[in-house]
Motif scaffolding. Structure first.
Motif, short mmCIF file in Angstrom:
data_model
loop_
_atom_site.label_atom_id
_atom_site.label_comp_id
_atom_site.label_asym_id
_atom_site.label_seq_id
_atom_site.Cartn_x
_atom_site.Cartn_y
_atom_site.Cartn_z
N LEU A 196 -1.50 -11.78 5.48
CA LEU A 196 -2.38 -12.66 4.72
C LEU A 196 -3.07 -11.90 3.59
O LEU A 196 -3.23 -12.41 2.48
N LEU A 197 -3.46 -10.67 3.88
CA LEU A 197 -4.09 -9.84 2.86
C LEU A 197 -3.12 -9.59 1.71
O LEU A 197 -3.50 -9.66 0.54
N GLY A 198 -1.87 -9.31 2.05
CA GLY A 198 -0.87 -9.10 1.02
C GLY A 198 -0.65 -10.35 0.18
O GLY A 198 -0.48 -10.28 -1.05
N LEU A 199 -0.70 -11.53 0.84
CA LEU A 199 -0.53 -12.79 0.12
C LEU A 199 -1.68 -13.03 -0.84
O LEU A 199 -1.49 -13.44 -1.99
N LEU A 200 -2.91 -12.75 -0.37
CA LEU A 200 -4.09 -12.97 -1.21
C LEU A 200 -4.15 -11.97 -2.36
O LEU A 200 -4.46 -12.32 -3.49
N LEU A 201 -3.83 -10.72 -2.05
CA LEU A 201 -3.86 -9.70 -3.10
C LEU A 201 -2.78 -9.95 -4.15
O LEU A 201 -2.92 -9.54 -5.30
N GLY A 202 -1.69 -10.61 -3.73
CA GLY A 202 -0.61 -10.89 -4.66
C GLY A 202 -0.99 -11.86 -5.75
O GLY A 202 -0.28 -12.01 -6.75
N ILE A 203 -2.15 -12.54 -5.59
CA ILE A 203 -2.61 -13.47 -6.60
C ILE A 203 -2.99 -12.74 -7.89
O ILE A 203 -2.78 -13.22 -8.99
N TRP A 204 -3.56 -11.53 -7.71
CA TRP A 204 -3.96 -10.75 -8.87
C TRP A 204 -2.82 -9.80 -9.27
O TRP A 204 -2.29 -9.06 -8.44
N ASP A 205 -2.47 -9.82 -10.53
CA ASP A 205 -1.33 -9.03 -11.01
C ASP A 205 -1.52 -7.54 -10.79
O ASP A 205 -0.58 -6.82 -10.50
N THR A 206 -2.75 -7.04 -10.93
CA THR A 206 -2.98 -5.60 -10.79
C THR A 206 -2.72 -5.14 -9.36
O THR A 206 -2.07 -4.12 -9.13
N THR A 207 -3.21 -5.87 -8.38
CA THR A 207 -3.01 -5.48 -6.98
C THR A 207 -1.59 -5.77 -6.54
O THR A 207 -1.08 -5.13 -5.62
N ARG A 208 -0.94 -6.75 -7.19
CA ARG A 208 0.44 -7.07 -6.81
C ARG A 208 1.34 -5.86 -7.00
O ARG A 208 2.24 -5.60 -6.22
N GLU A 209 1.09 -5.11 -8.04
CA GLU A 209 1.92 -3.95 -8.33
C GLU A 209 1.39 -2.67 -7.70
O GLU A 209 2.17 -1.79 -7.35
N ASN A 210 0.08 -2.55 -7.55
CA ASN A 210 -0.52 -1.29 -7.14
C ASN A 210 -0.86 -1.21 -5.66
O ASN A 210 -1.02 -0.11 -5.13
N VAL A 211 -1.01 -2.34 -4.98
CA VAL A 211 -1.47 -2.34 -3.59
C VAL A 211 -0.46 -2.98 -2.65
O VAL A 211 -0.04 -2.38 -1.66
N VAL A 212 -0.07 -4.21 -2.95
CA VAL A 212 0.74 -5.01 -2.03
C VAL A 212 2.03 -4.30 -1.59
O VAL A 212 2.37 -4.32 -0.39
N PRO A 213 2.80 -3.67 -2.48
CA PRO A 213 4.05 -3.03 -2.03
C PRO A 213 3.84 -1.91 -1.02
O PRO A 213 4.79 -1.55 -0.30
N TYR A 214 2.62 -1.37 -0.96
CA TYR A 214 2.36 -0.24 -0.07
C TYR A 214 1.75 -0.65 1.26
O TYR A 214 1.42 0.22 2.06
N LEU A 215 1.59 -1.94 1.49
CA LEU A 215 1.14 -2.41 2.79
C LEU A 215 2.28 -2.24 3.80
O LEU A 215 3.45 -2.31 3.43
N PRO A 216 1.96 -2.02 5.08
CA PRO A 216 3.00 -1.72 6.07
C PRO A 216 4.13 -2.76 6.15
O PRO A 216 5.30 -2.40 6.20
N THR A 217 3.77 -4.05 6.17
CA THR A 217 4.80 -5.07 6.27
C THR A 217 5.68 -5.10 5.03
O THR A 217 6.92 -5.22 5.12
#
Length: 266
Positions: A196-217
């Motif tokens: 869910l955190l990855g889904l919510l963070l994916g809303i913002w373009d900056t976190t989509r590239e910098n954070v979401v890909p590095y989450l465990p799932t």
């Protein structure tokens, strides 16, 4: 070191947990192969009428069906990792473990090695179920089972993924000595909170590239080259996902082992 590892295997295989988990891993592998085969055959069922196909490439179709059961398998291996040390804290057998192997780091490394091997073993069971059933499913939907060597690579990486999730569970079990709390927090975060955190963070373009890909799932899916339901999602290369997941395992298990070597045990 060898006697300590042998002792860890004996602890695990003398309980009923191992065969219960083995059945669950095998069945989930086959069941999810059928489920994902249905999604591939009826792509609009995943996105509603008029939706674009979820997958189109033969390699990703085969890979997704063969590794579909890993989505359950890694939670089961996370559970095994937590229980491997959590049950010792709960039943006060950790003291006997350290008396038998006075060097705590060696005792905990033995747990890590045994869990990695157990993870690979369960990975083989999961793939046995998914490949045997998935091959039939692929034949039914008129797709090749092994269109490229990338499918074999993903199957091999699935074994690594489960071993790493077992080590992540070991780290969580050490850092949260209460077994029930460790299971609840570990599974809830891996299964619900983190996606869910990855889904919510994916809303913002900056976190989509910098954070979401590095989450465990996300790293797990990237390692397996599994199909993403979000075509716009940014994802790592397979080797990047593997290294990211390995970093989580080393960080959690390593810090947990270091903490255990320095903390009091009653």
């Amino acid at each position: 070191m060898i006697p300590a590892i042998r002792s860890e295997f004996r602890k695990f295989f003398t309980t009923r947990l191992w065969w219960g988990m083995a059945i669950a891993v095998f069945v989930s592998g086959g069941a999810f192969a059928v489920l994902f085969g249905f999604v591939v055959q009826n792509p609009q069922s995943a996105g509603g009428p008029g939706a674009d196909p979820v997958v189109a490439d033969d390699t990703q179709v085969a890979t997704t069906i063969f590794t579909a059961g890993i989505s359950v398998g890694y939670l089961l291996l996370l559970t095994i990792g937590i229980l491997s040390v959590g049950s010792e804290f709960r039943h006060k057998t950790i003291t006997a473990t350290f008396l038998a192997t006075p060097k705590r780091v060696r005792a905990m490394l033995a747990k890590a090695v045994s869990l990695a091997v157990i993870g690979v073993g369960y990975g083989l069971l999961s793939l046995a179920g998914s490949v045997s059933v998935g091959s039939v499913v692929l034949s039914v939907i008129d797709r090749p089972a092994f269109p490229s060597s990338e499918v074999v690579r993903s199957l091999a990486l699935a074994l690594l993924v489960l071993a790493l999730w077992a080590l992540i569970g070991l780290g969580i079990g050490i850092l949260i000595p209460n077994q029930v709390a460790a299971l609840f927090i570990g599974i809830a975060v891996a299964w619900i909170v983190e996606p869910l955190l990855g889904l919510l963070l994916g809303i913002w373009d900056t976190t989509r590239e910098n954070v979401v890909p590095y989450l465990p799932t996300s790293a797990t899916n990237a390692t397996l080259n599994a199909v993403s339901q979000n075509p716009d999602a940014v994802r790592l290369e397979w080797w990047g996902g593997g290294l990211t997941l390995m970093a989580y395992a080393v960080l959690l298990a390593g810090f947990g082992i270091w903490r255990t070597s320095r903390s009091d045990v009653s």
